[in-house]
Write a protein that holds these residues in place. Structure first.
Motif, PDB file in Angstrom:
ATOM      1  N   PHE A  22       0.831  -1.163  -0.191  1.00  0.00           N
ATOM      2  CA  PHE A  22       0.095   0.120   0.004  1.00  0.00           C
ATOM      3  C   PHE A  22       1.302   1.646   0.244  1.00  0.00           C
ATOM      4  O   PHE A  22       0.384   1.749  -0.928  1.00  0.00           O
ATOM      5  CB  PHE A  22      -0.646   0.627   1.485  1.00  0.00           C
ATOM      6  N   SER A  23       2.156   1.160   0.901  1.00  0.00           N
ATOM      7  CA  SER A  23       2.673   2.504   0.927  1.00  0.00           C
ATOM      8  C   SER A  23       3.739   2.083  -0.374  1.00  0.00           C
ATOM      9  O   SER A  23       3.601   3.842  -1.144  1.00  0.00           O
ATOM     10  CB  SER A  23       3.851   2.006   2.199  1.00  0.00           C
ATOM     11  N   ARG A  24       3.434   1.756  -1.087  1.00  0.00           N
ATOM     12  CA  ARG A  24       4.105   1.994  -2.910  1.00  0.00           C
ATOM     13  C   ARG A  24       3.595   2.125  -3.343  1.00  0.00           C
ATOM     14  O   ARG A  24       4.299   3.064  -4.467  1.00  0.00           O
ATOM     15  CB  ARG A  24       5.149   0.342  -2.862  1.00  0.00           C
ATOM     16  N   ALA A  25       2.578   1.649  -3.804  1.00  0.00           N
ATOM     17  CA  ALA A  25       1.695   1.644  -4.459  1.00  0.00           C
ATOM     18  C   ALA A  25       0.899   3.466  -4.749  1.00  0.00           C
ATOM     19  O   ALA A  25       0.331   4.254  -4.980  1.00  0.00           O
ATOM     20  CB  ALA A  25      -0.187   1.393  -4.374  1.00  0.00           C
ATOM     21  N   VAL A  26       0.814   4.223  -2.691  1.00  0.00           N
ATOM     22  CA  VAL A  26       0.036   5.239  -2.803  1.00  0.00           C
ATOM     23  C   VAL A  26       1.198   6.386  -2.422  1.00  0.00           C
ATOM     24  O   VAL A  26       1.071   7.361  -2.924  1.00  0.00           O
ATOM     25  CB  VAL A  26      -0.226   5.541  -1.113  1.00  0.00           C
ATOM     26  N   GLY A  27       2.808   5.686  -2.260  1.00  0.00           N
ATOM     27  CA  GLY A  27       3.608   7.417  -2.616  1.00  0.00           C
ATOM     28  C   GLY A  27       3.668   8.079  -1.006  1.00  0.00           C
ATOM     29  O   GLY A  27       3.312   7.005  -0.391  1.00  0.00           O
ATOM     30  N   GLN A  28       4.207   9.018  -0.919  1.00  0.00           N
ATOM     31  CA  GLN A  28       4.991   9.988   0.443  1.00  0.00           C
ATOM     32  C   GLN A  28       2.957  10.501   0.492  1.00  0.00           C
ATOM     33  O   GLN A  28       2.837  11.070  -0.402  1.00  0.00           O
ATOM     34  CB  GLN A  28       6.509  10.604   0.270  1.00  0.00           C
ATOM     35  N   VAL A  29       2.847  10.580   1.848  1.00  0.00           N
ATOM     36  CA  VAL A  29       1.987  10.707   2.493  1.00  0.00           C
ATOM     37  C   VAL A  29       2.260  11.791   3.495  1.00  0.00           C
ATOM     38  O   VAL A  29       2.894  11.617   4.165  1.00  0.00           O
ATOM     39  CB  VAL A  29       0.795  10.401   2.766  1.00  0.00           C
ATOM     40  N   HIS A  30       1.674  12.792   3.356  1.00  0.00           N
ATOM     41  CA  HIS A  30       1.587  14.316   4.237  1.00  0.00           C
ATOM     42  C   HIS A  30       0.347  14.047   5.437  1.00  0.00           C
ATOM     43  O   HIS A  30      -0.497  13.919   5.357  1.00  0.00           O
ATOM     44  CB  HIS A  30       2.101  15.187   4.127  1.00  0.00           C
ATOM     45  N   PRO A  31       0.048  14.435   6.594  1.00  0.00           N
ATOM     46  CA  PRO A  31      -0.662  14.272   7.520  1.00  0.00           C
ATOM     47  C   PRO A  31      -1.720  16.191   7.145  1.00  0.00           C
ATOM     48  O   PRO A  31      -1.466  16.699   6.256  1.00  0.00           O
ATOM     49  CB  PRO A  31      -0.555  14.557   9.120  1.00  0.00           C
ATOM     50  N   LEU A  32      -3.159  16.210   7.674  1.00  0.00           N
ATOM     51  CA  LEU A  32      -3.446  16.984   6.461  1.00  0.00           C
ATOM     52  C   LEU A  32      -3.924  17.628   7.563  1.00  0.00           C
ATOM     53  O   LEU A  32      -3.537  17.813   9.009  1.00  0.00           O
ATOM     54  CB  LEU A  32      -5.188  16.649   6.843  1.00  0.00           C
TER      55      LEU A  32
END
Length: 214
Positions: A44-54
């Motif tokens: 999932f992490s590789r598919a979504v990429g880097q995330v940031h909190p809202l």
């Protein structure tokens, strides 16, 4: 361990080598399984990429206690009763048959129906006695009685309104009103003054519409 000759030594060497190969194979399989599990975890992490909190969570603030449910069915029941309410101002005189007992039959109902009703063709299945009730109490009681009897499939009922002997002026206060109320009830097909054995001038025999099949 005692080793007898070179042949026994070769056998032991082969067994040790096989044990080592099995252990290496099992370790390899374990590492591959762990790698596959880690890959699935990271999928999932590789598919979504880097995330940031809202920065703005945008959450709705709900009341701590839910509002009381609206009594919709109760309102509908009250509205239905109002629609079916019966009036004291309804003029019934033009709808009564001008015989000596002022019987009533709906349009389309033949005179033989009132004759059969008066002769006792239908058995009396329910009775309502209005003695001692005020006008508004009698009106409400009669409406509920007719509605309930029709719902149960009852065809013939007796309504006792009294002869008025205990009323001021010795006049039957409820008799005319009961006739007017009954005419306004769609469940009523016809009514006649009761026979002497069934109450005479102090009661009415009422024929109700057949109840609809479920």
């Amino acid at each position: 361990m005692r080793v007898d000759g070179l042949q026994d030594l070769a056998t032991i060497t082969r067994q040790l080598r096989e044990q080592r190969e099995r252990a290496e194979a099992e370790e390899k399989a374990r590492r591959e399984a762990a790698a596959r599990l880690e890959a699935e975890r990271q999928l999932f992490s590789r598919a979504v990429g880097q995330v940031h909190p809202l920065t703005d969570r945008n959450l709705a603030e709900l009341p701590t206690t839910p509002p009381e449910p609206l009594p919709l069915q109760h309102w509908l029941d009250e509205e239905r009763v109002l629609m079916e309410s019966i009036s004291d101002d309804f003029d019934v005189s033009s709808l009564l048959d001008t015989d000596d007992q002022l019987s009533f039959r709906r349009p389309g109902i033949g005179v033989e129906i009132t004759r059969r009703l008066r002769s006792g063709h239908w058995s009396i299945q329910r009775q309502l006695d209005l003695h001692g009730l005020r006008v508004d109490e009698a009106r409400e009681a009669l409406g509920e009685f007719i509605r309930h009897a029709h719902k149960l499939g009852v065809r013939c009922v007796r309504v006792v309104h009294g002869k008025g002997l205990g009323s001021p002026g010795k006049s039957p206060v409820l008799k005319g009103r009961v006739q007017s109320w009954l005419v306004q009830k769609k469940e009523v097909l016809a009514f006649v003054q009761a026979r002497p054995i069934d109450g005479g001038a102090g009661a009415l025999l009422v024929l109700l519409q057949p109840a609809r099949s479920a």
